[in-house]
Design a protein around this motif. Structure first.
Motif, mmCIF file in Angstrom:
data_model
loop_
_atom_site.group_PDB
_atom_site.id
_atom_site.type_symbol
_atom_site.label_atom_id
_atom_site.label_comp_id
_atom_site.label_asym_id
_atom_site.label_seq_id
_atom_site.Cartn_x
_atom_site.Cartn_y
_atom_site.Cartn_z
ATOM 1 N N ARG A 1 -2.982 0.509 -4.119
ATOM 2 C CA ARG A 1 -2.910 -0.686 -3.405
ATOM 3 C C ARG A 1 -2.485 -1.898 -4.356
ATOM 4 O O ARG A 1 -3.331 -1.969 -5.411
ATOM 5 N N LYS B 1 0.756 -1.062 0.132
ATOM 6 C CA LYS B 1 -0.011 0.013 -0.040
ATOM 7 C C LYS B 1 0.900 1.298 0.124
ATOM 8 O O LYS B 1 1.651 1.398 0.806
ATOM 9 N N GLU C 1 -9.620 -2.145 6.305
ATOM 10 C CA GLU C 1 -8.101 -2.421 6.786
ATOM 11 C C GLU C 1 -8.145 -2.135 8.324
ATOM 12 O O GLU C 1 -7.363 -3.074 8.968
ATOM 13 N N GLN C 2 -8.644 -1.309 8.998
ATOM 14 C CA GLN C 2 -8.626 -1.168 10.371
ATOM 15 C C GLN C 2 -9.063 -2.483 11.126
ATOM 16 O O GLN C 2 -8.572 -2.869 12.148
ATOM 17 N N GLN C 3 -10.256 -2.685 10.660
ATOM 18 C CA GLN C 3 -10.878 -4.037 11.122
ATOM 19 C C GLN C 3 -10.318 -5.237 11.066
ATOM 20 O O GLN C 3 -10.187 -6.121 11.844
ATOM 21 N N ASP D 1 -9.335 12.845 3.206
ATOM 22 C CA ASP D 1 -8.720 11.767 3.217
ATOM 23 C C ASP D 1 -7.714 11.257 2.485
ATOM 24 O O ASP D 1 -7.727 11.667 1.356
ATOM 25 N N ARG E 1 -19.215 3.034 6.066
ATOM 26 C CA ARG E 1 -18.502 2.009 6.627
ATOM 27 C C ARG E 1 -19.523 0.914 7.173
ATOM 28 O O ARG E 1 -19.062 -0.299 7.433
ATOM 29 N N SER F 1 -12.413 1.338 2.466
ATOM 30 C CA SER F 1 -11.230 0.473 2.264
ATOM 31 C C SER F 1 -10.427 0.877 3.674
ATOM 32 O O SER F 1 -9.922 -0.162 4.239
ATOM 33 N N GLU F 2 -10.542 2.175 4.109
ATOM 34 C CA GLU F 2 -9.634 2.463 5.296
ATOM 35 C C GLU F 2 -10.196 1.566 6.476
ATOM 36 O O GLU F 2 -9.674 1.143 7.287
ATOM 37 N N TYR F 3 -11.460 1.718 6.452
ATOM 38 C CA TYR F 3 -12.354 1.098 7.577
ATOM 39 C C TYR F 3 -12.030 -0.393 7.838
ATOM 40 O O TYR F 3 -11.775 -0.916 8.686
ATOM 41 N N GLY G 1 -7.158 -5.711 9.519
ATOM 42 C CA GLY G 1 -5.792 -5.701 9.865
ATOM 43 C C GLY G 1 -4.734 -5.765 8.737
ATOM 44 O O GLY G 1 -3.435 -6.058 8.908
#
Length: 456
Positions: free
Chosen positions: A87, A58, A272-274, A82, A308, A268-270, A276
Motif C-alpha cells: 500500500r 494498493k 478498507e471495506q468499511q 488471505d 476487526r 487493514s482489509e476490514y 471505502g
C-alpha cells in the motif's frame, strides 16, 4: 491658416510625439511594468501556500507459488489464507513529494531498502530521504531479499536460497506502484488524531527466577494509542487512511503455513471495506508487544477475525472524530545517524558495512539511521529500522514538543531489537539473541531523537 493646413500640422505634431513616446517613454514603462508584475508574482508566491495533493495505490503481492515464510523457523507455504499487498501513499506540498510504503511482509535487510531507493533515485529522481518503506511485520509472509542480520542471529533459519524471483517481483511492483501514485495526485486535505485499542499486550513474561521468556505479561509496559492520519479529497470524499499501532504480526504461530497478513492484514482489509479507501497500517514500537491472542496454529484458534473489532473498529472510531480540514500542508523531512556501541563479540553481515563502524581501539559501533517527517508544526513522525521496545517510544512521545508524535517501526529495513536499559537484567530472546546493542542504546537513541525535535 486654412483648416486643411491646420489639420496637416496637427497630424504631423502627433506623429512626432508618438514616435518620441515609442523611442523614449515606452521602453521605460515596459521595464517598469515588467518589474511590477514580477514583484507581484514573487509576493504572491510567498504569501499563497501551494495546494496540498495526495494519491494512494494498493498492489497485490501474493505469490503464485510456494515460498519460504519468514518469522519463525524455516518453513514453506502451502496455500493462501488471505492476500498480501503493497500500500503506497504519496504526499505533495508543492515543494516536497513524500512516499510511504507499507508492505504485508515480516522484515527485510537495510541493504534491500538501499537497492530499491537507488533505483527510485535513478528512475524518477526521488530522494531517499523522502522514501520510507515499512512493513506490517506479519510472520506468515514470504522472505524478501537477503537475510541481513538474520544470519548473524539465527543462521540456522537460512540454510536455503532466497527466492530471487519473488524479491524481484516485490521490487518491481513497488516501483511501478510509486510511479502510478505520482501520476494520480489530486488536491487533498489532511487531518490527524488519536485512537485507543487494547488489542496488544506485553509479551515479556518474567518467572520467579527473574528471567524473561516469550509469553504474555498483562502487568508489563504497553502502548495502546492509535495514531491516525486521514487524507480527504477537497470535495470531502475520503482518499486514504494511515493507522500507526504497535503489535506483532504473530496471531498465527509457526504451525501455520498459509500466507496471511495476520492481524495487521485482516484489520487493514476490514477498515478498507468499511471506510471505502485503502488503509496503510504502520507498525509501531512492537518489540515487546504481542497480540492478545498470540502464536496459535490456525486463524480460528487464534480468533484472528476478532481483531476487526479489537483494532479495526477502534481505527474507524478514531477516523470518525477527525476532520481533514487542512490543505495548507508543509512537509519537512530529515535524518540523523545514531552511533551506539555494538554488543561485544557479535559478528556482522558483510552486506551491511554501511551500518557499522570500527573505532581505533577495535570496538565496533552500530550506525543506526533515523528518519523524520514533520507535517506543519504539530505532527512529528520519526522512524528507524528497529523492533523497538514500547517504553522508548512512549517516553519520546511524552517528552516531544509536538502534540502528535508517531513512531514508525520496521522502517527501511531491520537492524534487530532495541530494548530498554532495564530489560537487560531479565535477559530473554529480545536481549540475548536478536539484539546487536548494549544497555546504553536506549538512552543514545532517546536523547538523539529528542535533541533533533528540540532543534526544530
Amino acid at each position: 491658416m486654412k483648416p486643411k493646413a491646420m489639420n496637416f500640422c496637427n497630424n504631423f505634431l502627433r506623429e512626432i510625439i508618438s514616435n518620441l513616446w515609442l523611442r523614449i517613454a515606452a521602453p521605460v514603462l515596459s521595464v517598469s511594468l515588467l518589474l511590477c508584475l514580477f514583484s507581484a508574482y514573487a509576493s504572491a508566491q510567498k504569501t499563497t501556500p501551494a495546494k496540498f495533493r495526495a494519491a494512494v495505490v494498493k498492489i497485490d503481492i501474493t505469490p503464485d507459488d510456494s515460498q519460504n515464510l519468514l518469522g519463525y523457523g524455516a518453513r514453506k507455504s502451502a496455500g493462501i489464507l488471505d492476500r498480501i499487498y503493497h500500500r503506497i501513499i504519496v504526499l505533495d506540498d508543492g515543494t516536497t513529494q513524500f512516499f510511504l510504503v507499507s508492505s504485508d511482509i515480516c522484515e527485510f535487510s537495510p541493504s534491500e531498502y538501499d537497492k530499491v531507493a537507488s533505483k527510485l533515485k535513478s528512475l524518477y529522481g526521488i530522494n531517499s530521504l523522502n522514501f520510507w518503506w515499512t512493513v506490517t511485520h506479519t510472520h506468515s509472509a514470504p522472505e524478501v531479499g537477503p537475510p541481513g542480520l538474520g544470519t548473524v542471529f539465527l543462521g540456522e533459519r537460512f540454510q536455503h536460497e532466497i527466492d530471487a524471483d519473488y524479491t524481484a517481483l516485490i521490487e518491481r511492483k513497488l516501483i511501478e506502484g510509486i510511479n502510478e501514485a505520482r501520476l494520480k495526485l489530486v488536491p487533498a486535505r489532511l487531518g490527524v488524531g488519536w485512537g485507543f485499542s487494547q488489542a496488544n499486550i506485553n509479551r515479556r513474561a518474567v518467572d520467579i527466577d527473574g528471567k524473561a521468556s516469550l509469553g504474555l505479561n498483562p502487568d508489563g509496559p504497553v502502548d495502546r494509542r492509535i495514531g491516525v492520519i486521514r487524507i480527504d479529497k477537497t470535495d470531502g470524499g475520503p482518499l486514504a487512511l494511515i493507522a500507526n499501532y504497535p503489535i506483532h504480526g504473530t496471531v498465527l504461530g509457526y504451525q501455520n503455513v498459509l500466507i496471511s497478513g495476520d492481524a495487521p492484514g485482516i484489520v487493514s482489509e476490514y477498515v478498507e471495506q468499511q471506510a471505502g479507501v485503502p488503509l496503510l497500517f504502520v507498525n509501531g514500537a512492537a518489540g515487546d508487544l504481542a497480540p492478545i491472542y498470540s502464536v496459535y496454529p490456525s486463524a480460528k484458534e487464534g480468533h484472528l477475525g476478532q481483531f476487526r473489532v479489537l483494532l479495526g473498529d477502534k481505527i474507524l472510531e478514531a477516523n470518525q472524530r477527525i476532520i481533514a480540514d487542512r490543505d495548507d500542508v508543509k512537509l519537512v523531512s530529515g535524518e540523523l545517524t545514531v552511533e551506539t556501541p555494538r554488543k561485544k563479540g557479535l559478528g556482522w553481515s558483510a552486506e551491511l558495512s554501511n551500518y557499522t563502524r570500527t573505532l581505533k581501539n577495535g570496538d565496533h559501533l552500530v550506525r543506526l539511521p533515523v528518519r523524520f517527517l514533520r507535517i506543519n508544526d504539530d505532527v512529528a513522525i520519526w522512524s528507524a529500522p528497529l523492533e523497538l521496545f514500547c517504553e522508548i517510544s512512549n517516553e519520546i512521545r511524552e517528552r516531544s514538543p509536538f502534540p502528535y508524535t508517531f513512531y514508525f517501526g520496521y522502517n527501511n529495513g531491520w537492524l534487530g531489537y532495541l530494548p530498554t536499559a532495564s530489560a537487560w537484567k531479565y535477559g530473554g530472546y529480545e536481549v540475548e539473541i536478536v539484539s546487536p546493542y548494549t544497555p546504553v542504546a536506549a538512552k543514545d537513541l532517546t536523547e538523539a531523537v529528542l535533541g533533533y525535535f528540540q532543534e526544530r
